[in-house]
Design a protein around this motif. Sequence first.
Motif, PDB file in Angstrom:
ATOM      1  N   LEU A  24       0.802  -1.226   0.000  1.00  0.00           N
ATOM      2  CA  LEU A  24       0.000   0.000   0.000  1.00  0.00           C
ATOM      3  C   LEU A  24       0.836   1.278   0.000  1.00  0.00           C
ATOM      4  CD1 LEU A  24      -2.855  -1.188   2.370  1.00  0.00           C
ATOM      5  CD2 LEU A  24      -2.904  -0.976  -0.112  1.00  0.00           C
ATOM      6  N   LEU A  25       1.964   1.249   0.664  1.00  0.00           N
ATOM      7  CA  LEU A  25       2.814   2.447   0.656  1.00  0.00           C
ATOM      8  C   LEU A  25       3.359   2.697  -0.751  1.00  0.00           C
ATOM      9  CD1 LEU A  25       4.410   4.761   1.894  1.00  0.00           C
ATOM     10  CD2 LEU A  25       6.143   3.098   2.618  1.00  0.00           C
ATOM     11  N   GLU A  26       3.847   1.603  -1.345  1.00  0.00           N
ATOM     12  CA  GLU A  26       4.363   1.696  -2.724  1.00  0.00           C
ATOM     13  C   GLU A  26       3.290   2.280  -3.649  1.00  0.00           C
ATOM     14  OE1 GLU A  26       5.241  -2.243  -4.356  1.00  0.00           O
ATOM     15  OE2 GLU A  26       4.684  -1.505  -6.335  1.00  0.00           O
ATOM     16  N   VAL A  27       2.069   1.805  -3.492  1.00  0.00           N
ATOM     17  CA  VAL A  27       0.984   2.261  -4.367  1.00  0.00           C
ATOM     18  C   VAL A  27       0.658   3.727  -4.089  1.00  0.00           C
ATOM     19  CG1 VAL A  27      -1.466   1.958  -4.885  1.00  0.00           C
ATOM     20  CG2 VAL A  27       0.019  -0.050  -4.603  1.00  0.00           C
ATOM     21  N   ALA A  28       0.571   4.057  -2.814  1.00  0.00           N
ATOM     22  CA  ALA A  28       0.212   5.447  -2.458  1.00  0.00           C
ATOM     23  C   ALA A  28       1.221   6.416  -3.061  1.00  0.00           C
ATOM     24  CB  ALA A  28       0.177   5.581  -0.938  1.00  0.00           C
ATOM     25  N   ASN A  29       2.486   6.048  -3.028  1.00  0.00           N
ATOM     26  CA  ASN A  29       3.519   6.964  -3.508  1.00  0.00           C
ATOM     27  C   ASN A  29       3.691   6.955  -5.020  1.00  0.00           C
ATOM     28  OD1 ASN A  29       4.166   8.084  -1.057  1.00  0.00           O
ATOM     29  ND2 ASN A  29       5.558   6.397  -0.525  1.00  0.00           N
ATOM     30  N   ALA A  30       2.956   6.109  -5.695  1.00  0.00           N
ATOM     31  CA  ALA A  30       3.088   6.023  -7.153  1.00  0.00           C
ATOM     32  C   ALA A  30       2.268   7.088  -7.873  1.00  0.00           C
ATOM     33  CB  ALA A  30       2.664   4.634  -7.623  1.00  0.00           C
ATOM     34  N   PHE A  31       1.484   7.855  -7.119  1.00  0.00           N
ATOM     35  CA  PHE A  31       0.633   8.867  -7.742  1.00  0.00           C
ATOM     36  C   PHE A  31       1.080  10.268  -7.333  1.00  0.00           C
ATOM     37  CE2 PHE A  31      -1.639   4.945  -7.999  1.00  0.00           C
ATOM     38  CZ  PHE A  31      -2.298   5.014  -9.222  1.00  0.00           C
ATOM     39  N   ASP A  77      -9.292  -5.760 -19.944  1.00  0.00           N
ATOM     40  CA  ASP A  77      -8.458  -4.737 -20.569  1.00  0.00           C
ATOM     41  C   ASP A  77      -8.514  -3.460 -19.719  1.00  0.00           C
ATOM     42  OD1 ASP A  77      -7.134  -2.909 -22.108  1.00  0.00           O
ATOM     43  OD2 ASP A  77      -8.285  -3.284 -23.948  1.00  0.00           O
ATOM     44  N   PRO A  78      -7.733  -3.417 -18.638  1.00  0.00           N
ATOM     45  CA  PRO A  78      -7.836  -2.272 -17.722  1.00  0.00           C
ATOM     46  C   PRO A  78      -7.441  -0.948 -18.378  1.00  0.00           C
ATOM     47  CG  PRO A  78      -6.010  -3.716 -17.107  1.00  0.00           C
ATOM     48  CD  PRO A  78      -6.774  -4.433 -18.173  1.00  0.00           C
ATOM     49  N   HIS A  79      -6.574  -1.000 -19.399  1.00  0.00           N
ATOM     50  CA  HIS A  79      -6.209   0.260 -20.079  1.00  0.00           C
ATOM     51  C   HIS A  79      -7.427   0.850 -20.787  1.00  0.00           C
ATOM     52  CE1 HIS A  79      -2.091  -0.706 -19.183  1.00  0.00           C
ATOM     53  NE2 HIS A  79      -2.256  -1.876 -19.755  1.00  0.00           N
ATOM     54  N   ALA A  80      -8.223  -0.018 -21.394  1.00  0.00           N
ATOM     55  CA  ALA A  80      -9.443   0.462 -22.065  1.00  0.00           C
ATOM     56  C   ALA A  80     -10.403   1.050 -21.029  1.00  0.00           C
ATOM     57  CB  ALA A  80     -10.110  -0.684 -22.828  1.00  0.00           C
ATOM     58  N   VAL A  81     -10.480   0.427 -19.871  1.00  0.00           N
ATOM     59  CA  VAL A  81     -11.338   0.956 -18.803  1.00  0.00           C
ATOM     60  C   VAL A  81     -10.881   2.362 -18.434  1.00  0.00           C
ATOM     61  CG1 VAL A  81     -11.957   0.711 -16.363  1.00  0.00           C
ATOM     62  CG2 VAL A  81     -11.913  -1.312 -17.840  1.00  0.00           C
ATOM     63  N   MET A  82      -9.568   2.513 -18.238  1.00  0.00           N
ATOM     64  CA  MET A  82      -9.044   3.807 -17.798  1.00  0.00           C
ATOM     65  C   MET A  82      -9.263   4.887 -18.856  1.00  0.00           C
ATOM     66  SD  MET A  82      -8.213   3.368 -14.779  1.00  0.00           S
ATOM     67  CE  MET A  82      -7.409   4.921 -14.433  1.00  0.00           C
ATOM     68  N   ALA A 114      -0.672   9.437 -12.321  1.00  0.00           N
ATOM     69  CA  ALA A 114       0.384   8.585 -11.772  1.00  0.00           C
ATOM     70  C   ALA A 114       1.725   9.269 -12.033  1.00  0.00           C
ATOM     71  CB  ALA A 114       0.348   7.218 -12.429  1.00  0.00           C
ATOM     72  N   ARG A 115       2.726   8.949 -11.216  1.00  0.00           N
ATOM     73  CA  ARG A 115       4.030   9.620 -11.396  1.00  0.00           C
ATOM     74  C   ARG A 115       4.688   9.194 -12.700  1.00  0.00           C
ATOM     75  NH1 ARG A 115       5.063  12.585  -6.950  1.00  0.00           N
ATOM     76  NH2 ARG A 115       4.240  11.778  -4.995  1.00  0.00           N
ATOM     77  N   GLU A 116       4.513   7.929 -13.055  1.00  0.00           N
ATOM     78  CA  GLU A 116       5.240   7.432 -14.233  1.00  0.00           C
ATOM     79  C   GLU A 116       4.484   7.596 -15.531  1.00  0.00           C
ATOM     80  OE1 GLU A 116       6.901   3.542 -13.920  1.00  0.00           O
ATOM     81  OE2 GLU A 116       8.331   4.203 -12.392  1.00  0.00           O
ATOM     82  N   ARG A 117       3.179   7.284 -15.520  1.00  0.00           N
ATOM     83  CA  ARG A 117       2.505   7.172 -16.817  1.00  0.00           C
ATOM     84  C   ARG A 117       1.003   7.288 -16.618  1.00  0.00           C
ATOM     85  NH1 ARG A 117       0.849   3.249 -21.010  1.00  0.00           N
ATOM     86  NH2 ARG A 117       0.245   1.637 -19.557  1.00  0.00           N
ATOM     87  N   GLY A 118       0.399   8.238 -17.292  1.00  0.00           N
ATOM     88  CA  GLY A 118      -1.069   8.312 -17.327  1.00  0.00           C
ATOM     89  C   GLY A 118      -1.683   8.353 -15.943  1.00  0.00           C
ATOM     90  N   PHE A 119      -2.700   7.548 -15.752  1.00  0.00           N
ATOM     91  CA  PHE A 119      -3.444   7.546 -14.493  1.00  0.00           C
ATOM     92  C   PHE A 119      -3.412   6.169 -13.839  1.00  0.00           C
ATOM     93  CE2 PHE A 119      -5.208  10.977 -17.044  1.00  0.00           C
ATOM     94  CZ  PHE A 119      -5.209  12.024 -16.125  1.00  0.00           C
ATOM     95  N   GLU A 120      -2.446   5.346 -14.213  1.00  0.00           N
ATOM     96  CA  GLU A 120      -2.451   3.983 -13.696  1.00  0.00           C
ATOM     97  C   GLU A 120      -1.071   3.573 -13.202  1.00  0.00           C
ATOM     98  OE1 GLU A 120      -3.810   3.073 -17.610  1.00  0.00           O
ATOM     99  OE2 GLU A 120      -2.115   1.742 -17.978  1.00  0.00           O
ATOM    100  N   GLY A 126       1.965  -7.049  -9.714  1.00  0.00           N
ATOM    101  CA  GLY A 126       1.126  -7.101 -10.916  1.00  0.00           C
ATOM    102  C   GLY A 126      -0.254  -6.490 -10.746  1.00  0.00           C
ATOM    103  N   GLY A 127      -0.557  -5.959  -9.533  1.00  0.00           N
ATOM    104  CA  GLY A 127      -1.868  -5.324  -9.317  1.00  0.00           C
ATOM    105  C   GLY A 127      -1.975  -4.015 -10.095  1.00  0.00           C
ATOM    106  N   PHE A 128      -3.140  -3.749 -10.672  1.00  0.00           N
ATOM    107  CA  PHE A 128      -3.359  -2.564 -11.510  1.00  0.00           C
ATOM    108  C   PHE A 128      -4.134  -1.536 -10.683  1.00  0.00           C
ATOM    109  CE2 PHE A 128      -5.426   0.126 -14.533  1.00  0.00           C
ATOM    110  CZ  PHE A 128      -4.668   0.098 -15.699  1.00  0.00           C
ATOM    111  N   TRP A 129      -3.532  -0.385 -10.446  1.00  0.00           N
ATOM    112  CA  TRP A 129      -4.098   0.594  -9.501  1.00  0.00           C
ATOM    113  C   TRP A 129      -4.446   1.920 -10.173  1.00  0.00           C
ATOM    114  CZ3 TRP A 129      -4.827  -0.360  -4.246  1.00  0.00           C
ATOM    115  CH2 TRP A 129      -4.267  -1.548  -3.741  1.00  0.00           C
ATOM    116  N   ARG A 130      -5.411   2.592  -9.546  1.00  0.00           N
ATOM    117  CA  ARG A 130      -5.723   3.973  -9.921  1.00  0.00           C
ATOM    118  C   ARG A 130      -6.133   4.725  -8.662  1.00  0.00           C
ATOM    119  NH1 ARG A 130     -11.430   2.575 -12.771  1.00  0.00           N
ATOM    120  NH2 ARG A 130     -12.466   1.842 -10.881  1.00  0.00           N
TER     121      ARG A 130
END
Length: 397
Positions: A24-31, A77-82, A114-120, A126-130
């Motif tokens: 969760l920390l890793e994910v929180a800091n990814a945005f 297809d989570p990218h299509a969802v986003m 997201a810090r790296e790319r788009g909103f994901e 391997g979990g896909f987060w937004r």
Amino acid sequence: MRSSVPGAPDRRPATQGEQAAAPLLEVANAFEIPGRWRGSVPYGSGHIHDTFLVVFEQDGRPVRFVQQRLNTRVFHDPHAVMENVRRVTEHQRVALERAGVADTERRALRLVPARERGFEYVDTEGGFWRTFAFIEGASSQDVIRSPEDARVAAEAFGRFQAMLADLPAPRLAETIPHFHDARARFEALEAAAAHDALDRLDGCRAELDGFRRNEPLLDRLDRLHAEGLLPERIAHNDTKLNNVLTDDRTGEALCVIDLDTVMPGLVLHDFGDLVRTATSPTPEDERDLSRIDVQPAMLAALARGYLDGAGGFLTPAERDELVFSGILVTLVVGMRFLTDHLEGDGYFRAHRPGHNLDRARSQLRLAERILSRRDELEAIVGEASHGPTPPSLFRSP
Ligand code: ADP
Ligand code: GN1
Ligand code: MG
């Protein structure tokens, strides 16, 4: 048998243990969120994603966000969802601003970059987060409390559809193909029953028979669509009551959420899901079947609110099918619960053994209650939508 069962999940259910293991920390800091992470806790009662309420401290005060690990067993297809969610929320924001509406921040979801790319963000497992900005001072309900709550929720979904009517091309992606395909859902149920992988069929023959009994109803809306009477429009497709947030102070419906299934379809499915979730005084998993029934005052309020929100775009054929849509969607969701029960609860999050069977049973009961009261209910909806009408409006399938 169709090759694509709508949203067919892999068989493995997500568990609480996996939730706890999420980085969760890793994910929180990814945005792109300034400040210090203070914690993330599981949140809400959705059946599909893993949703967390996340707190950051910014300039000495707490600021909240919602982070979700998308269920990629359901959304392949989570990218299509986003991309759909991005387009829909940006369109909403522009429309709200153009209309001079105050408080736009609380009336449309806002994705956090997201810090790296788009909103994901894809985590190390391997979990896909937004991440969304948290809509403060608002909440969602699982059970309807008053006709006024029903009216405002339905109006919000109607307005949502109206707002998306002029979404520029291209067509939104179909994030779950055949999502409301009643015939495909029935066939999936029959296949699960024939397979009976977990020896559960003996415990749910009455429910299976119940859905079989109603099978002649299933093709009606698709047939009307094929005949050109029900147009394709952009629909939300998952309008259960807890997918709209209402203002805690004023009771006003603020924001439609859970946009992952927003895609081309029949708007009647949206009204139908409101009938399913906002007319009975019981939760979706009610075990006391005698408590389950459609409350006419709630239905009338839903129809009034929905027609006010959707404005003038509904055709007479769409208006004529409002009550039927409630029967159909309730049957279809019930069949999906029963299929999931037979297949081992890999789709809808289950909180106890037999949970999806309880849900299936309650949906069957509600659908049959609406069906048995159809004349009375048609008259009520007819009054809200056309002025007084005779109770014979309902046509058999
Ligand atoms: P699911 O698809 O699993 O139902 P949702 O997107 O509906 O997931 O989110 C689950 C719950 O989280 C919602 O019912 C709502 O209570 C809460 N929620 C989601 N997004 C927000 C938000 N931006 N602000 C406040 N609450 C939210
Ligand atoms: C799921 O995501 P949530 O909990 O709002 C499901 C709906 C069902 C509903 C039944 C993507 O909705 O289709 O009607 O459960 N969403 C998806 O409660 O399958
Ligand atoms: Mg939801």
